[in-house]
Design a protein around this motif. Structure first.
Motif, PDB file in Angstrom:
ATOM      1  N   TYR B 115       1.027  -1.228   0.017  1.00 48.95           N
ATOM      2  CA  TYR B 115      -0.152  -0.035   0.106  1.00 48.95           C
ATOM      3  C   TYR B 115       0.872   1.340  -0.080  1.00 48.95           C
ATOM      4  CZ  TYR B 115      -3.169  -3.321   2.367  1.00 48.95           C
ATOM      5  OH  TYR B 115      -3.594  -4.573   2.694  1.00 48.95           O
ATOM      6  N   TYR B 116       1.876   1.362   0.811  1.00 44.35           N
ATOM      7  CA  TYR B 116       2.839   2.565   0.875  1.00 44.35           C
ATOM      8  C   TYR B 116       3.639   2.726  -0.280  1.00 44.35           C
ATOM      9  CZ  TYR B 116       0.928   0.907   5.297  1.00 44.35           C
ATOM     10  OH  TYR B 116       0.324   0.427   6.297  1.00 44.35           O
ATOM     11  N   SER B 134       7.133   2.618   5.677  1.00 48.68           N
ATOM     12  CA  SER B 134       5.916   2.967   6.340  1.00 48.68           C
ATOM     13  C   SER B 134       5.348   1.510   6.720  1.00 48.68           C
ATOM     14  CB  SER B 134       5.087   3.699   5.402  1.00 48.68           C
ATOM     15  OG  SER B 134       5.612   4.780   4.879  1.00 48.68           O
ATOM     16  N   ASP B 137       5.985  -0.665  10.447  1.00 45.11           N
ATOM     17  CA  ASP B 137       5.127  -0.277  11.747  1.00 45.11           C
ATOM     18  C   ASP B 137       3.659   0.018  11.385  1.00 45.11           C
ATOM     19  OD1 ASP B 137       7.185  -0.276  13.450  1.00 45.11           O
ATOM     20  OD2 ASP B 137       7.788   1.822  12.827  1.00 45.11           O
ATOM     21  N   GLY B 138       3.311  -0.083   9.987  1.00 49.81           N
ATOM     22  CA  GLY B 138       2.238   0.045   9.346  1.00 49.81           C
ATOM     23  C   GLY B 138       0.993  -1.349   9.296  1.00 49.81           C
ATOM     24  N   TYR B 139       0.267  -1.462   8.447  1.00 48.57           N
ATOM     25  CA  TYR B 139      -0.789  -2.427   8.431  1.00 48.57           C
ATOM     26  C   TYR B 139      -0.035  -3.572   7.389  1.00 48.57           C
ATOM     27  CZ  TYR B 139      -5.039  -5.265   7.516  1.00 48.57           C
ATOM     28  OH  TYR B 139      -6.007  -6.200   7.387  1.00 48.57           O
ATOM     29  N   ARG B 141      -0.256  -6.985   6.961  1.00 48.70           N
ATOM     30  CA  ARG B 141      -0.773  -8.104   7.061  1.00 48.70           C
ATOM     31  C   ARG B 141      -0.431  -8.937   5.719  1.00 48.70           C
ATOM     32  NH1 ARG B 141      -5.887 -10.350   4.563  1.00 48.70           N
ATOM     33  NH2 ARG B 141      -6.340 -12.330   5.866  1.00 48.70           N
ATOM     34  N   ARG B 299       4.078  -7.486  12.785  1.00 53.05           N
ATOM     35  CA  ARG B 299       2.768  -7.612  13.755  1.00 53.05           C
ATOM     36  C   ARG B 299       1.545  -8.376  13.238  1.00 53.05           C
ATOM     37  NH1 ARG B 299      -0.418  -2.535  16.510  1.00 53.05           N
ATOM     38  NH2 ARG B 299      -2.091  -3.884  17.572  1.00 53.05           N
ATOM     39  N   TYR B 300       1.396  -8.083  11.797  1.00 50.78           N
ATOM     40  CA  TYR B 300      -0.233  -8.390  11.377  1.00 50.78           C
ATOM     41  C   TYR B 300       0.015  -9.814  10.349  1.00 50.78           C
ATOM     42  CZ  TYR B 300      -2.209  -4.201  13.328  1.00 50.78           C
ATOM     43  OH  TYR B 300      -2.502  -3.220  13.893  1.00 50.78           O
TER      44      TYR B 300
END
Lengths: 749, 323
Positions: B115-116, B134, B137-139, B141, B299-300
């Protein structure tokens, strides 16, 4: 094509606007061939919460073809919509460019107008905006907790005490993320001024409301604004109200003295034209050991925007669906830096049913009771949400369950989780109830019978893809016997007789009586002319008794003789040397009736999923919907409405989620590749059954609405099926593979 | 979109001399130019070049021109019969409309769906070296669990390239210095500190064709792609397997994974864990563990590790089960 006369009502009639659509002749908003159109392209904010410090248009202004650049610094503010004229309503109460504040990512902050779309787009990318940025509130946890009394509060009995002492309890919280409408045709407007008269070519679910709102924000007399929307590439609620681009088109057209077209690009379809808001819903059910509900408590937290109060009324359905003496419902709002939400197909009820019908399934499992038996045990024989309770105008939900049980083969369901197999896959069967409140408003319709043997019906309502054109023709055909291909229907023009917004599944129930009365009035004019026109076979000399006449099969005839004995109606008109005779009628619901009964459609939805645990893959493999929506006027269009809604429900349960970046409030998946809607490959063969019991409370045709109910129970039925297959209870939509892998699911709320 | 010069190449040599960005199917380049992510000054249309042939090689194997469309390659009789994994991978990608445009060479160079990367308002080291990432630490997944660095975790999106990895394809190029043959396994770079450098191509170097080696008799292959929806979505995890079994014994196997790596991810670890061993689910599972041993979840996207293992185990099962 159906045959004229009575049998055409309820037949499976192909839509009369179908050929225009499939051949590309249908003109959608930007298809209208106006001369000298300039194009407006918006500059949208790339931050979620800010004050605009400066706008530098110097480079953009000098680019080829640029005619004007509008922004708050050089544009007289529009008026706010008064929301006075019969509840006129804009998508956002704040008109664009009102001030220097940015309330959400993707807010219009400037509009570049140029000779071509490409020039405008190019120049828009060169407009430099500097922001004083503040941290946006994007997640529920970013917002201060709701203060003050809840926006919705409902109570009957003593639910606190009843829940406390209930022997069996469910107490769970469910989350539905933001969903974005995403109709194929993006919001678009061409605005054209002719001195002080404004014509707007738009894509809308309500030409009349659009006209009122634009008249209000521009401070222009209502009769100076006309809105044209003959076709609408779907709305799903998103096009009920005009959004900022419509106002910008009108402003820009005035500025450059040319028609201006403004289309919302797909990326901004996710920010500035509404969405279904996120809801976090705690559902508490208390029951006796034998499954009688004794308490329901439904508490909802829902974000709205910084500028509008939009309430997604999730709790209404909880108050009426089941028999339960003790019930409380509360809904609180918080404010986020996200655009204003708006109704999306089945507003309130669709998100409200997900926790209710999920919790009912959870309760059935805890009670070791069949989910249908539990629902029958708590069947609401009257609408208890009212005090005193009201009888239903017509309710056949029991038959929906029964029909569904038989067609789906529910008796073969083994309630044991993971117990049913098909090859290597585990099957899950789930069901849910669905409902939608039935309503009816006012409409005026004009019907004209022409001397060339054709008829024309007109009304300032619109066909948003649901089949409204065809329903008009069906009623005119039924009353006159004129075949469908000789009936012209003209909708989507605010200068026509006042018609309803296409929303809330109310259009059919609203317009049917008006079409019928207007057609009858037109027929009466012809019959009257038949007796008064020398040369007519029914001419009655002055003083003589006129014969009693009727019209059928397109022929005027003596009432107690067969139609073949008469003459084609156009013969009366040609004999009289007139072009046409009109009938007009305005019909409204009887206010005396309104508070006597409660009118709802009902349904039962049965879903099958197949789970391949080895690769954690879930597919929807069967979907049956049984609907009690009164009489169905057009089986084909009606079935199409239900099946389309089921597809949307598959998306809601399995795919759809607008994901915001908490850092800047951007919807990250703001395109058709990353925002997932169901493809054909995600959709199994769908079945829809109508149990048809006419509901004459609403209208003489016994029809309620069917636009939304098909979606209502799909998500909970699928989630219940997933539990049956996998043992995993999904309380946050959509289902993701993480759910069955035991992994942390990305939860950005 | 930035203004650019457009020209058509008349010959491979001319294209190489032209110093512009090559335009093949345009399904990545034009898309990203509209988003201002790619802003070439000059675009050289290579559609006129005679590179659209699929030909059998004299000693066995296949030569695939760089301009062969994905849909044509997927439906080519030899590919369907002998290189099923490639046909399946191609048909699992994008949509029919996109496959009708997208080319073999272009697909090898397909850009990430991060996305970034696709939004110039975000920091992105791949798009703008040194600006930051980005996604970390972003989304994240959809991001990679294999091959990532502190500077970039963008997933390579291609399905075709994953199949070609397992088929041990060779990329053939023409550059200013002449022709090169590069094993696909050596073609891609992991991001490290230079995520803008995605492969070993030199400026102006043009992919002319790809060759696939002949497969020994009895070799089977398969591609399995797992994702949220059934069509028109990039992989969350995918597996390509090319394997030959003798009795129960795995004689030779080539394995590549998609959707989980910063490049199409060939797993020599998984291959080593299987060759010479019996085709059992237990061994498959062990190979899958080996393939993902170095995976680093963000994280995701932690679920991708297990999902990729399951994709690989299932693909191995499918390709080794006896009829």
């Amino acid at each position: 094509m159906g045959t004229p006369g009575n049998s055409i009502i309820g037949a499976a009639v192909s839509r009369i606007d179908g050929p225009a659509k499939v051949s590309g002749k249908a003109q959608y908003a930007l298809d209208h061939p106006l001369d000298n159109v300039a194009y407006g392209v918006g500059v949208a904010s790339t931050v979620g919460n800010a004050r605009i410090a400066s706008i530098d248009t110097s480079t953009a202004e000098r680019m080829p073809g640029v005619l004007a650049i509008l922004h708050h610094g050089n544009t007289e503010p529009l008026f706010r919509p008064a929301e006075q004229l019969e509840h006129s309503r804009a998508g956002e109460i704040r008109p664009p460019f009102e001030d220097d504040q940015v309330y959400y990512y993707g807010q219009f902050v400037a509009l570049v107008v140029a000779n071509t779309f490409e020039q405008a787009k190019d120049a828009a990318s060169r407009v430099q905006i500097h922001y004083d940025v503040s941290k946006p509130a994007v997640l529920l946890s970013d917002a201060p907790p709701p203060q003050g009394p809840p926006r919705i509060h409902y109570s009957r009995g003593d639910a606190d005490q009843a829940f406390e002492s209930a022997p069996v309890k469910i107490d769970e919280t469910y989350v539905i993320p933001v969903e974005t409408h995403n109709p194929m045709e993006m919001h678009a407007t061409i605005a054209a001024w002719d001195r002080d008269k404004l014509t707007l070519y738009a894509t809308t679910q309500g030409v009349v409301n659009y006209q009122k709102v634009l008249s209000e924000v521009l401070g222009t007399p209502l009769e100076n604004v006309n809105v044209i929307s003959p076709f609408c590439g779907s709305g799903f609620g998103g096009k009920l109200f005009p959004w900022p681009q419509s106002m910008l088109a009108a402003l820009a057209a005035k500025r450059v003295h040319r028609p201006v077209a403004v289309q919302v690009p797909r990326s901004l379809m996710f920010t500035t034209v509404g969405h279904r808001p996120l809801t976090q819903q705690r559902m508490r059910l208390g029951a006796t050991e034998d499954g009688k509900l004794v308490a329901i408590q439904h508490d909802v937290v829902q974000p709205t925007s910084m500028v509008d109060v939009y309430v997604e009324g999730c709790t209404g359905v909880t108050t009426m669906l089941y028999d339960c003496a003790n019930l409380t419902a509360n809904q609180q709002l918080v404010r986020l830096n996200i655009g204003t939400p708006t109704p999306m197909r089945g507003p309130g009820i669709v998100p409200g049913l997900f926790p209710l019908e999920s919790a009912m399934d959870e309760l059935a499992i805890q009670l070791k009771m069949d989910p249908i038996e539990l629902r029958l045990k708590n069947y609401a024989e009257q609408d208890e949400s009212y005090s005193p309770p009201r009888p239903w105008s017509s309710k056949h939900l029991r038959e929906c369950y029964q029909t569904g049980v038989e067609r789906f083969g529910w008796s073969k369901r083994n309630p044991q989780v993971g117990s049913m197999r098909s090859g290597n896959e585990i099957l899950g069967w789930g069901m849910a109830s669905s409902t939608w409140h039935a309503g009816r408003g006012s409409a005026t319709v004009r019907v004209r019978l022409n001397a060339d043997g054709t008829a024309r019906a007109s009304c300032a309502t619109q066909d948003i893809g649901t089949g409204t054109y065809t329903i008009f023709a069906q009623v005119v055909s039924q009353k006159t016997g004129i075949p469908l291909d000789k009936i012209q229907v003209v909708l989507g023009d605010s200068s026509l007789p006042n018609g309803p917004t296409s929303g809330g599944s109310t259009t059919t129930a609203t317009v049917l009586p008006a079409i019928a009365r207007a057609t009858e009035a037109a027929i009466n004019s012809v019959l009257d002319a038949a007796t008064r026109t020398p040369g007519s076979p029914f001419f009655a000399q002055e003083g003589a008794t006129a014969p009693k006449l009727a019209m059928a099969n397109g022929r005027v005839h003596i009432a107690d003789q067969p139609p073949a004995s008469g003459v084609p109606f156009e013969q009366i008109l040609t004999t009289r040397r007139i072009a046409a005779l009109d009938g007009e009628a305005r019909t409204s619901p009887d206010p005396a009736d309104e508070h006597k009964v409660s009118s709802h459609s009902f349904g039962a939805q049965f879903m099958e999923v197949a789970w391949d645990p080895g690769i954690a893959r879930l597919r929807v493999t069967r979907a049956l919907t049984v609907i009690d929506a009164g009489s169905i006027i057009n089986k084909k269009a009606g079935t199409n409405q239900i099946l389309g809604a089921v597809v949307m429900g598959i998306g809601m349960a399995m795919l759809e989620e607008t994901i915001y970046d908490p850092r800047n409030a951007k919807p990250l998946n703001n395109n058709f590749a990353d925002y997932l809607v169901a493809t054909n490959a995600d959709v199994p063969e769908l079945e829809c059954v109508f149990v048809e019991y006419p509901d004459y409370h609403l209208n003489e045709y016994g029809a309620r609405g069917i636009g939304e109910i098909g979606l209502a129970g799909v998500a909970p039925a699928l989630i219940n099926a997933i539990h049956h297959a996998t043992g995993v209870r999904v309380r946050r939509l959509p289902f993701r593979v993480e759910d069955v892998l035991g992994a942390e699911k990305a939860t950005v709320i | 979109m930035q203004t650019f010069r457009y020209s058509q190449a008349r010959s491979v040599e001319g294209a190489v001399r032209s110093s512009g960005t090559f335009l093949a199917g345009g399904t990545t380049l034009v898309d990203l130019m509209k988003l201002d992510v790619l802003q070439p000054n000059a675009v050289v249309d290579i559609n006129p070049l005679p590179l659209a042939q699929v030909e059998a090689l004299p000693g066995g194997g296949l030569r695939i021109g760089a301009m062969v469309r994905n849909s044509d390659l997927a439906n080519h009789a030899t590919v369907r019969e002998q290189y099923a994994v490639l046909s399946e991978a191609l048909l699992s990608g994008a949509s029919p409309q996109l496959r009708n445009m997208a080319t073999t060479g272009g697909n090898l160079l397909q850009k990430t769906r991060c996305y970034y990367y696709r939004d110039t308002n975000y920091a992105c080291n791949k798009r703008q070296p040194g600006s930051g990432c980005s996604a970390i630490d972003g989304y994240n997944r959809i991001h990679a669990v294999l091959g990532g660095s502190a500077d970039c975790v963008a997933t390579h999106p291609s399905d075709m390239a994953v199949a070609m990895m397992a088929l041990e394809a060779t990329v053939h190029t023409q550059g200013a210095q002449g022709q090169r043959a590069i094993a696909l396994d050596q073609f891609y770079l992991v991001p490290g500190m230079t995520p803008d450098k995605e492969n070993v191509l030199l400026p102006g170097e043009l992919i002319t064709h790809v060759t696939l080696p002949a497969l020994a008799a009895g070799t089977r292959s398969h591609y399995l792609k797992l994702r949220d929806r059934a069509q028109y979505e990039f992989a969350l995890a995918s597996a390509a397997v090319v394997v030959r079994v003798s009795g129960r014994r795995i004689e030779r196997v080539r394995i590549a994974l998609g959707g989980v790596g910063t490049k199409p991810w060939r797993s020599a670890e998984a291959e080593r864990a299987l060759e010479g061993r019996d085709a059992t689910t237990e061994n498959f599972r062990r190979a899958a563990d080996a393939a993902m041993a170095d995976a680093k979840p963000l994280r995701y996207n932690g679920f991708k590790i297990e999902l990729a293992k399951r994709a690989l185990v299932r693909t191995l099962e499918t390709t080794t089960q006896t009829a």
